[in-house]
Design a protein around this motif. Sequence first.
Motif, PDB file in Angstrom:
ATOM      1  N   GLN A  69       0.862  -1.186   0.000  1.00  0.00           N
ATOM      2  CA  GLN A  69       0.000   0.000   0.000  1.00  0.00           C
ATOM      3  C   GLN A  69       0.890   1.225   0.000  1.00  0.00           C
ATOM      4  OE1 GLN A  69      -2.374   0.295   3.535  1.00  0.00           O
ATOM      5  NE2 GLN A  69      -3.567  -1.544   3.126  1.00  0.00           N
ATOM      6  N   GLY A  70       0.444   2.271  -0.685  1.00  0.00           N
ATOM      7  CA  GLY A  70       1.179   3.524  -0.602  1.00  0.00           C
ATOM      8  C   GLY A  70       1.354   4.176  -1.947  1.00  0.00           C
ATOM      9  N   ASP A  71       1.360   5.530  -1.938  1.00  0.00           N
ATOM     10  CA  ASP A  71       1.495   6.293  -3.173  1.00  0.00           C
ATOM     11  C   ASP A  71       2.938   6.683  -3.453  1.00  0.00           C
ATOM     12  OD1 ASP A  71      -1.269   6.215  -3.366  1.00  0.00           O
ATOM     13  OD2 ASP A  71      -1.489   8.023  -2.135  1.00  0.00           O
ATOM     14  N   PHE A  72       3.827   6.439  -2.487  1.00  0.00           N
ATOM     15  CA  PHE A  72       5.222   6.857  -2.625  1.00  0.00           C
ATOM     16  C   PHE A  72       6.137   5.647  -2.577  1.00  0.00           C
ATOM     17  CE2 PHE A  72       2.965  10.401  -0.652  1.00  0.00           C
ATOM     18  CZ  PHE A  72       3.332  11.448  -1.485  1.00  0.00           C
ATOM     19  N   ALA A  73       7.374   5.868  -3.060  1.00  0.00           N
ATOM     20  CA  ALA A  73       8.395   4.824  -2.898  1.00  0.00           C
ATOM     21  C   ALA A  73       8.808   4.779  -1.425  1.00  0.00           C
ATOM     22  CB  ALA A  73       9.599   5.153  -3.769  1.00  0.00           C
ATOM     23  N   PRO A  74       9.116   3.589  -0.910  1.00  0.00           N
ATOM     24  CA  PRO A  74       9.539   3.503   0.495  1.00  0.00           C
ATOM     25  C   PRO A  74      10.955   4.054   0.680  1.00  0.00           C
ATOM     26  CG  PRO A  74       9.673   1.342  -0.541  1.00  0.00           C
ATOM     27  CD  PRO A  74       9.069   2.271  -1.560  1.00  0.00           C
ATOM     28  N   SER A  75      11.285   4.369   1.905  1.00  0.00           N
ATOM     29  CA  SER A  75      12.625   4.858   2.273  1.00  0.00           C
ATOM     30  C   SER A  75      13.734   4.062   1.594  1.00  0.00           C
ATOM     31  CB  SER A  75      12.781   4.733   3.799  1.00  0.00           C
ATOM     32  OG  SER A  75      14.138   4.791   4.152  1.00  0.00           O
ATOM     33  N   SER A  76      14.818   4.760   1.254  1.00  0.00           N
ATOM     34  CA  SER A  76      15.956   4.073   0.619  1.00  0.00           C
ATOM     35  C   SER A  76      16.630   3.099   1.583  1.00  0.00           C
ATOM     36  CB  SER A  76      16.961   5.098   0.100  1.00  0.00           C
ATOM     37  OG  SER A  76      17.348   5.959   1.142  1.00  0.00           O
ATOM     38  N   ASP A  77      16.276   3.164   2.863  1.00  0.00           N
ATOM     39  CA  ASP A  77      16.833   2.225   3.845  1.00  0.00           C
ATOM     40  C   ASP A  77      15.923   1.010   4.062  1.00  0.00           C
ATOM     41  OD1 ASP A  77      19.252   3.620   4.586  1.00  0.00           O
ATOM     42  OD2 ASP A  77      17.960   5.106   5.535  1.00  0.00           O
ATOM     43  N   THR A  78      14.903   0.859   3.230  1.00  0.00           N
ATOM     44  CA  THR A  78      13.929  -0.215   3.457  1.00  0.00           C
ATOM     45  C   THR A  78      14.575  -1.605   3.464  1.00  0.00           C
ATOM     46  OG1 THR A  78      12.144   1.107   2.509  1.00  0.00           O
ATOM     47  CG2 THR A  78      11.793  -1.266   2.587  1.00  0.00           C
ATOM     48  N   ALA A  79      15.503  -1.864   2.538  1.00  0.00           N
ATOM     49  CA  ALA A  79      16.129  -3.194   2.485  1.00  0.00           C
ATOM     50  C   ALA A  79      16.845  -3.514   3.792  1.00  0.00           C
ATOM     51  CB  ALA A  79      17.113  -3.271   1.319  1.00  0.00           C
ATOM     52  N   THR A  80      17.431  -2.482   4.397  1.00  0.00           N
ATOM     53  CA  THR A  80      18.114  -2.671   5.688  1.00  0.00           C
ATOM     54  C   THR A  80      17.110  -3.060   6.767  1.00  0.00           C
ATOM     55  OG1 THR A  80      19.774  -1.038   5.074  1.00  0.00           O
ATOM     56  CG2 THR A  80      19.530  -1.518   7.425  1.00  0.00           C
ATOM     57  N   HIS A  81      16.038  -2.272   6.862  1.00  0.00           N
ATOM     58  CA  HIS A  81      15.017  -2.572   7.880  1.00  0.00           C
ATOM     59  C   HIS A  81      14.491  -3.995   7.698  1.00  0.00           C
ATOM     60  CE1 HIS A  81      13.971   1.647   9.446  1.00  0.00           C
ATOM     61  NE2 HIS A  81      14.946   1.835   8.581  1.00  0.00           N
ATOM     62  N   LEU A  82      14.170  -4.360   6.464  1.00  0.00           N
ATOM     63  CA  LEU A  82      13.543  -5.666   6.220  1.00  0.00           C
ATOM     64  C   LEU A  82      14.493  -6.811   6.549  1.00  0.00           C
ATOM     65  CD1 LEU A  82      11.539  -4.911   2.956  1.00  0.00           C
ATOM     66  CD2 LEU A  82      10.714  -4.948   5.326  1.00  0.00           C
ATOM     67  N   TYR A  83      15.772  -6.628   6.257  1.00  0.00           N
ATOM     68  CA  TYR A  83      16.738  -7.677   6.614  1.00  0.00           C
ATOM     69  C   TYR A  83      16.692  -7.933   8.119  1.00  0.00           C
ATOM     70  CZ  TYR A  83      20.901 -10.497   6.875  1.00  0.00           C
ATOM     71  OH  TYR A  83      21.760 -11.544   7.105  1.00  0.00           O
ATOM     72  N   VAL A  84      16.634  -6.848   8.897  1.00  0.00           N
ATOM     73  CA  VAL A  84      16.626  -6.991  10.364  1.00  0.00           C
ATOM     74  C   VAL A  84      15.333  -7.667  10.827  1.00  0.00           C
ATOM     75  CG1 VAL A  84      16.705  -5.742  12.563  1.00  0.00           C
ATOM     76  CG2 VAL A  84      18.156  -4.999  10.643  1.00  0.00           C
ATOM     77  N   TYR A  85      14.194  -7.263  10.264  1.00  0.00           N
ATOM     78  CA  TYR A  85      12.920  -7.904  10.652  1.00  0.00           C
ATOM     79  C   TYR A  85      12.931  -9.401  10.319  1.00  0.00           C
ATOM     80  CZ  TYR A  85      10.614  -3.407  11.493  1.00  0.00           C
ATOM     81  OH  TYR A  85      10.259  -2.181  12.004  1.00  0.00           O
ATOM     82  N   ARG A  86      13.494  -9.751   9.168  1.00  0.00           N
ATOM     83  CA  ARG A  86      13.502 -11.167   8.789  1.00  0.00           C
ATOM     84  C   ARG A  86      14.421 -11.977   9.708  1.00  0.00           C
ATOM     85  NH1 ARG A  86      14.018  -9.118   3.455  1.00  0.00           N
ATOM     86  NH2 ARG A  86      16.196  -9.795   3.460  1.00  0.00           N
ATOM     87  N   ALA A  87      15.528 -11.339  10.141  1.00  0.00           N
ATOM     88  CA  ALA A  87      16.517 -12.069  10.947  1.00  0.00           C
ATOM     89  C   ALA A  87      16.122 -12.152  12.415  1.00  0.00           C
ATOM     90  CB  ALA A  87      17.876 -11.389  10.811  1.00  0.00           C
ATOM     91  N   LEU A  88      15.441 -11.115  12.919  1.00  0.00           N
ATOM     92  CA  LEU A  88      15.156 -11.030  14.353  1.00  0.00           C
ATOM     93  C   LEU A  88      13.650 -10.936  14.572  1.00  0.00           C
ATOM     94  CD1 LEU A  88      17.961  -8.452  15.322  1.00  0.00           C
ATOM     95  CD2 LEU A  88      18.055 -10.945  15.519  1.00  0.00           C
ATOM     96  N   GLU A  89      13.066 -12.068  14.871  1.00  0.00           N
ATOM     97  CA  GLU A  89      11.612 -12.175  15.050  1.00  0.00           C
ATOM     98  C   GLU A  89      11.080 -11.217  16.120  1.00  0.00           C
ATOM     99  OE1 GLU A  89       8.032 -14.091  14.073  1.00  0.00           O
ATOM    100  OE2 GLU A  89       9.919 -15.044  13.482  1.00  0.00           O
ATOM    101  N   ARG A  90      11.894 -10.991  17.169  1.00  0.00           N
ATOM    102  CA  ARG A  90      11.430 -10.202  18.318  1.00  0.00           C
ATOM    103  C   ARG A  90      11.331  -8.708  18.016  1.00  0.00           C
ATOM    104  NH1 ARG A  90      17.009 -10.749  19.063  1.00  0.00           N
ATOM    105  NH2 ARG A  90      18.096  -8.900  19.828  1.00  0.00           N
ATOM    106  N   VAL A  91      11.924  -8.282  16.922  1.00  0.00           N
ATOM    107  CA  VAL A  91      11.952  -6.848  16.615  1.00  0.00           C
ATOM    108  C   VAL A  91      10.605  -6.402  16.035  1.00  0.00           C
ATOM    109  CG1 VAL A  91      13.010  -5.059  15.179  1.00  0.00           C
ATOM    110  CG2 VAL A  91      14.443  -6.772  16.318  1.00  0.00           C
ATOM    111  N   GLY A  92      10.001  -5.388  16.702  1.00  0.00           N
ATOM    112  CA  GLY A  92       8.726  -4.842  16.231  1.00  0.00           C
ATOM    113  C   GLY A  92       8.871  -3.457  15.643  1.00  0.00           C
ATOM    114  N   GLY A  93      10.055  -2.836  15.852  1.00  0.00           N
ATOM    115  CA  GLY A  93      10.263  -1.489  15.323  1.00  0.00           C
ATOM    116  C   GLY A  93      11.740  -1.192  15.168  1.00  0.00           C
ATOM    117  N   ILE A  94      12.061  -0.324  14.196  1.00  0.00           N
ATOM    118  CA  ILE A  94      13.450   0.051  13.904  1.00  0.00           C
ATOM    119  C   ILE A  94      13.491   1.558  13.653  1.00  0.00           C
ATOM    120  CG2 ILE A  94      15.386  -0.222  12.272  1.00  0.00           C
ATOM    121  CD1 ILE A  94      14.235  -3.040  11.631  1.00  0.00           C
ATOM    122  N   ALA A  95      14.533   2.195  14.183  1.00  0.00           N
ATOM    123  CA  ALA A  95      14.739   3.619  13.892  1.00  0.00           C
ATOM    124  C   ALA A  95      16.155   3.799  13.358  1.00  0.00           C
ATOM    125  CB  ALA A  95      14.538   4.467  15.145  1.00  0.00           C
TER     126      ALA A  95
END
Length: 225
Positions: A69-95
Amino acid sequence: MSGIDDVRRELVGLHEELRRNKLVAWTSGNVSARVQDSDLVVIKPSGLSYDELTAQSMVVVDLDGNVVQGDFAPSSDTATHLYVYRALERVGGIAHTHSPYATAWAAHGEPIPCVLTAMADEFGGEIPVGPFARIGGEEIGMGIVATLAEHRSPAVLMRSHGVFTIGASARDAVKAAVMCEDVARTVLLARSLGELHPLDVDDIEALYDRYQNVYGQRPAGREVR
Ligand SMILES: [Zn+2]
């Protein structure tokens, strides 16, 4: 936070916290949150100014980076965030920020030593430095996960880049980013006065345990370790 719309709204407020705490300049910095019980992540759009951020402008992606969903491209750091979410199940948020004092340590490639009770409380030891990695691919995410695996800190200083923080929620991750900048500043000032004296391991253990399990009014220690 439950539904996607709640998460979108929460992220607007959390991005405002980045600005209010002077952690970001221009469009730098971003926060993301995992939507509970789903494989979806909500993240800041790329290149919009902080004044333009609305709940509707946030971008929903799946864990593989496809925009759901969304009208804009996601942050250029999205691949970084997603790698962390995939690796660490316990993570619910990243800054992620380039907050100046913490990023000064990152530029110098030096961990922030645990010389304050507040650091023992929040970070359970030093705030570590992760490897240098180019922006865009998964290299940064790999560096974050590998570095945090060796530490209890929810914050990592990526060499010559900036700060990434994780939390059980996006709010926890933003709190860690604020606290990281706060101690980065204090410890730099302390070092200008002379030699630093890291806390004893026993004291760090006792402080961390008390803060994570006893302190405050939350029902139980919910911080990510
Ligand atoms: Zn960055």
